[in-house]
Write a protein that holds these residues in place. Structure first.
Motif, PDB file in Angstrom:
ATOM      1  N   TYR A  40      -5.729   1.217  -5.601  1.00 16.65           N
ATOM      2  CA  TYR A  40      -6.409   0.408  -4.584  1.00 16.65           C
ATOM      3  C   TYR A  40      -5.527  -0.962  -4.874  1.00 16.65           C
ATOM      4  N   MET A  41      -5.579  -1.851  -3.846  1.00 16.07           N
ATOM      5  CA  MET A  41      -4.870  -3.201  -3.913  1.00 16.07           C
ATOM      6  C   MET A  41      -5.934  -4.060  -3.079  1.00 16.07           C
ATOM      7  N   THR A  42      -5.990  -5.264  -3.678  1.00 15.24           N
ATOM      8  CA  THR A  42      -6.780  -6.358  -2.664  1.00 15.24           C
ATOM      9  C   THR A  42      -6.033  -6.690  -1.515  1.00 15.24           C
ATOM     10  N   PRO A  43      -6.427  -7.100  -0.388  1.00 14.68           N
ATOM     11  CA  PRO A  43      -5.998  -7.583   0.880  1.00 14.68           C
ATOM     12  C   PRO A  43      -5.049  -8.821   0.682  1.00 14.68           C
ATOM     13  N   ASP A  44      -5.287  -9.720  -0.338  1.00 15.13           N
ATOM     14  CA  ASP A  44      -4.335 -10.901  -0.701  1.00 15.13           C
ATOM     15  C   ASP A  44      -3.161 -10.197  -1.234  1.00 15.13           C
ATOM     16  N   MET A  45      -3.290  -9.377  -2.203  1.00 11.17           N
ATOM     17  CA  MET A  45      -2.063  -8.756  -2.960  1.00 11.17           C
ATOM     18  C   MET A  45      -1.217  -7.891  -1.648  1.00 11.17           C
ATOM     19  N   MET A  46      -1.791  -7.264  -0.996  1.00 10.87           N
ATOM     20  CA  MET A  46      -0.870  -6.491   0.042  1.00 10.87           C
ATOM     21  C   MET A  46      -0.298  -7.183   0.873  1.00 10.87           C
ATOM     22  N   GLN A  47      -0.795  -8.441   1.443  1.00 12.09           N
ATOM     23  CA  GLN A  47      -0.257  -9.376   2.265  1.00 12.09           C
ATOM     24  C   GLN A  47       0.838  -9.940   1.572  1.00 12.09           C
ATOM     25  N   TYR A  48       0.901 -10.229   0.418  1.00 10.51           N
ATOM     26  CA  TYR A  48       1.996 -10.919  -0.275  1.00 10.51           C
ATOM     27  C   TYR A  48       2.940 -10.028  -0.533  1.00 10.51           C
ATOM     28  N   TRP A  49       2.945  -8.627  -0.665  1.00 11.13           N
ATOM     29  CA  TRP A  49       4.054  -7.885  -1.005  1.00 11.13           C
ATOM     30  C   TRP A  49       4.616  -7.323   0.348  1.00 11.13           C
ATOM     31  N   PHE A  50       3.755  -7.136   1.288  1.00 15.79           N
ATOM     32  CA  PHE A  50       4.055  -6.317   2.504  1.00 15.79           C
ATOM     33  C   PHE A  50       4.018  -7.014   3.658  1.00 15.79           C
ATOM     34  N   PRO A  51       4.605  -6.655   4.785  1.00 14.19           N
ATOM     35  CA  PRO A  51       4.730  -7.438   5.959  1.00 14.19           C
ATOM     36  C   PRO A  51       3.337  -7.013   7.104  1.00 14.19           C
ATOM     37  N   VAL A  52       2.114  -7.355   6.409  1.00 12.15           N
ATOM     38  CA  VAL A  52       0.865  -6.911   7.045  1.00 12.15           C
ATOM     39  C   VAL A  52       0.044  -8.193   7.054  1.00 12.15           C
ATOM     40  N   GLN A  53      -0.807  -7.981   8.149  1.00  9.80           N
ATOM     41  CA  GLN A  53      -1.653  -8.887   8.378  1.00  9.80           C
ATOM     42  C   GLN A  53      -3.025  -8.294   8.333  1.00  9.80           C
ATOM     43  N   ILE A  54      -4.089  -8.861   7.309  1.00  9.86           N
ATOM     44  CA  ILE A  54      -5.487  -8.162   7.207  1.00  9.86           C
ATOM     45  C   ILE A  54      -6.479  -9.151   7.346  1.00  9.86           C
ATOM     46  N   SER A  55      -7.551  -8.833   8.269  1.00 10.32           N
ATOM     47  CA  SER A  55      -8.591  -9.341   8.371  1.00 10.32           C
ATOM     48  C   SER A  55      -9.881  -8.685   8.001  1.00 10.32           C
ATOM     49  N   LEU A  56     -11.203  -9.515   7.467  1.00 11.05           N
ATOM     50  CA  LEU A  56     -12.218  -8.646   7.153  1.00 11.05           C
ATOM     51  C   LEU A  56     -13.438  -9.204   7.918  1.00 11.05           C
ATOM     52  N   THR A  57     -14.028  -8.317   8.753  1.00 15.23           N
ATOM     53  CA  THR A  57     -15.082  -8.586   9.453  1.00 15.23           C
ATOM     54  C   THR A  57     -16.493  -8.372   8.557  1.00 15.23           C
ATOM     55  N   GLU A  58     -17.619  -8.461   9.134  1.00 12.36           N
ATOM     56  CA  GLU A  58     -18.896  -8.337   8.375  1.00 12.36           C
ATOM     57  C   GLU A  58     -18.833  -6.901   8.000  1.00 12.36           C
ATOM     58  N   ARG A  59     -18.425  -5.892   8.650  1.00 10.78           N
ATOM     59  CA  ARG A  59     -18.149  -4.498   8.041  1.00 10.78           C
ATOM     60  C   ARG A  59     -16.948  -3.899   7.846  1.00 10.78           C
ATOM     61  N   ASP A  60     -16.085  -4.331   8.858  1.00 14.91           N
ATOM     62  CA  ASP A  60     -14.538  -3.521   8.930  1.00 14.91           C
ATOM     63  C   ASP A  60     -13.655  -4.429   8.060  1.00 14.91           C
ATOM     64  N   VAL A  61     -12.569  -3.539   8.062  1.00 18.71           N
ATOM     65  CA  VAL A  61     -11.253  -4.180   7.495  1.00 18.71           C
ATOM     66  C   VAL A  61     -10.127  -3.830   8.581  1.00 18.71           C
ATOM     67  N   ILE A  62      -9.533  -4.737   9.060  1.00 18.22           N
ATOM     68  CA  ILE A  62      -8.455  -4.866  10.183  1.00 18.22           C
ATOM     69  C   ILE A  62      -7.055  -4.800   9.491  1.00 18.22           C
ATOM     70  N   VAL A  63      -6.195  -3.888   9.458  1.00 17.84           N
ATOM     71  CA  VAL A  63      -4.989  -4.078   8.931  1.00 17.84           C
ATOM     72  C   VAL A  63      -3.803  -3.992  10.196  1.00 17.84           C
ATOM     73  N   PHE A  64      -2.917  -5.174  10.199  1.00 18.70           N
ATOM     74  CA  PHE A  64      -2.243  -5.091  11.348  1.00 18.70           C
ATOM     75  C   PHE A  64      -0.729  -5.346  10.758  1.00 18.70           C
ATOM     76  N   SER A  65       0.279  -4.301  11.285  1.00 12.00           N
ATOM     77  CA  SER A  65       1.750  -4.770  10.703  1.00 12.00           C
ATOM     78  C   SER A  65       2.651  -4.683  11.981  1.00 12.00           C
ATOM     79  N   PRO A  66       3.183  -6.016  12.225  1.00  9.12           N
ATOM     80  CA  PRO A  66       3.949  -6.441  13.418  1.00  9.12           C
ATOM     81  C   PRO A  66       4.964  -5.339  13.691  1.00  9.12           C
TER      82      PRO A  66
END
Length: 461
Positions: free
Chosen positions: A435-461
């Motif tokens: 497992y990896m935190t969203p912040d750490m994943m965004q730091y190491w890889f070209p992804v954008q992650i947002s958290l809604t009240e229930r869901d996790v949205i991962v987007f890679s340009p």
């Protein structure tokens, strides 16, 4: 008191057991008018020194079919409903299904061989009904050996020594059975309200649990037996040690028998109640996770929910439901622990979905741990086109010409053959998964992650 008076009158007048049963039945008829009709057991026992011959009459049958737990080692076991007498057949777990065929009474007859050595402890000696109906037990025992003393996990209503025998009578409501104990020599008896104490040790004993009565037998040997309503222990044991052992026994019997899970939960409930460490290896491992991951209020909520399952069969899924209700998120901690047979970390999952470039990941959940959201690293990275490989503590990630090497539960990473340190743990191992935190994943890889009240949205340009 009225029942005791009836007993004594019957004894002195020499009324037969059948007549005694009819008087007790008349005494109980008022209960049959209640909404919850009780199962009333009248049990007549005769002891000849080698066996117990038992006739058990049960009235108040209302359910078409009853599940019966057969007495251990019972012989010549028959039952009669109406005019139909049959041999009782049962499965390898000692359970039998009996149809009442429109009748409200059943009569069992069986013989219990006794061990030659004394003292004697009998716990599953009667036919027990696995029913939600309230149950009342009235037991009388006639001992033709005239030696020693019989004690039960129920109040003694009467005892009488005659020329050829000794008579005992006990009764109890609100339980499905109680143990019997034979001690080879007479013991003094003292009564303190709902507590009976046998033996020479005089000490103030209180009920430690919600049981209708409690009987304690102090012995001068090494004999030790425990049940929720009867304890037989050496007089050298301390009350604090006895209380701890008793509570484990009480909680193990609090639920329907279900093997190891009852012993583990009893260990946990005792630890929580007395604020002492568990004694079983599995109990210790689970207790460590509960005390580390739950607040005091959450622990209380969990154990309170477990205690509401009294009289039911415990399952890992039931415990998971209680644990999930006490904390944010869902968990399968108990199911995983009892399935894998190894120690697990307690984690709670976010019940929302993880979307990677608009596509939901199947069977993948974010984990909530120490107020952090952790994303399932392999599932997310594979969905983004990365290849992840783990060798021991090292994790290798590749995509095209790009390479990364991390180490689980560590802030160390490598570029080429050089080692570097990050400010925090980069990748986590949780119960064997990465497992990896969203912040750490965004730091190491070209992804954008947002958290809604229930869901996790991962987007890679």
């Amino acid at each position: 008191m009225m029942r005791t008076a009836i007993l004594m009158i019957v004894l002195f007048l020499g009324v037969s057991g059948g007549a005694l049963y009819m008087q007790w039945r008349d005494y109980e008829q008022v209960h049959n008018e209640a909404k919850d009709v009780p199962l009333v057991h009248f049990i007549d026992i005769k002891h000849d020194g080698k066996t117990l011959e038992i006739q058990q009459t049960v009235t108040g049958l209302t359910t078409p079919v009853y599940t019966i737990q057969v007495p251990i080692n019972a012989k010549q076991l028959t039952y009669t409903i109406g005019d139909d007498k049959r041999t009782l057949t049962y499965d390898r777990n000692g359970k039998a299904a009996v149809k009442r065929n429109g009748h409200d009474k059943i009569v069992f007859h069986y013989v219990m061989p006794l061990p030659a050595t004394k003292p004697i402890w009998l716990e599953r000696w009667m036919a027990s009904f696995l029913s939600s109906q309230p149950q009342h037990l009235y037991v009388q025992l006639t001992d033709y050996t005239k030696s020693g003393i019989w004690v039960a996990g129920a109040p003694l209503d009467a005892s009488l020594k005659k020329e050829m025998s000794t008579f005992y009578s006990w009764s109890q409501k609100g339980i499905t059975s109680f143990p019997l104990y034979f001690h080879p020599v007479e013991l003094p008896r003292n009564v303190y309200g709902k507590i009976e104490v046998y033996g020479g040790r005089k000490e103030n004993v209180t009920k430690w649990a919600n049981v209708p009565s409690f009987t304690l037998v102090w012995t001068n040997g090494g004999t030790q037996h425990l049940s929720p309503t009867l304890a037989v222990v050496p007089e050298t044991i301390s009350l604090s040690s006895l209380k701890e052992m008793y509570m484990r026994t009480y909680y193990a019997a609090y639920f329907l028998p279900n093997g190891e899970i009852n012993a583990v939960v009893a260990d946990l409930l005792t630890a929580f109640t007395l604020q002492k460490q568990p004694v079983t290896p599995k109990g210790k491992a689970i207790w460590q996770q509960l005390t580390q991951k739950l607040t005091k209020d959450e622990q209380k909520a969990f154990f309170t929910a477990v205690l509401k399952q009294r009289g039911k069969s415990l399952t890992p899924a039931m415990l998971d439901e209680a644990l999930s209700a006490s904390h944010t998120g869902k968990t399968t901690y108990f199911t995983d622990s009892f399935t894998t047979r190894r120690s697990m970390s307690l984690v709670f999952t976010n019940e929302g979905k993880i979307y990677v470039n608009g596509v939901p990941l199947k069977h993948a959940k974010a984990v909530l741990q120490n107020e952090k959201v952790l994303l399932p690293f392999v599932d997310v990275m594979n969905a983004l086109g990365y290849h992840v490989r783990r060798t021991g503590e090292a994790v290798f990630i590749e995509k095209g010409d790009n390479r990364w090497r991390f180490f689980v539960n560590s802030s160390i990473y490598m570029k080429g053959n050089d080692r570097f340190g990050a400010p925090a743990i980069i990748i986590y191992d949780v119960n064997g998964a990465l497992y990896m935190t969203p912040d750490m994943m965004q730091y190491w890889f070209p992804v954008q992650i947002s958290l809604t009240e229930r869901d996790v949205i991962v987007f890679s340009p």
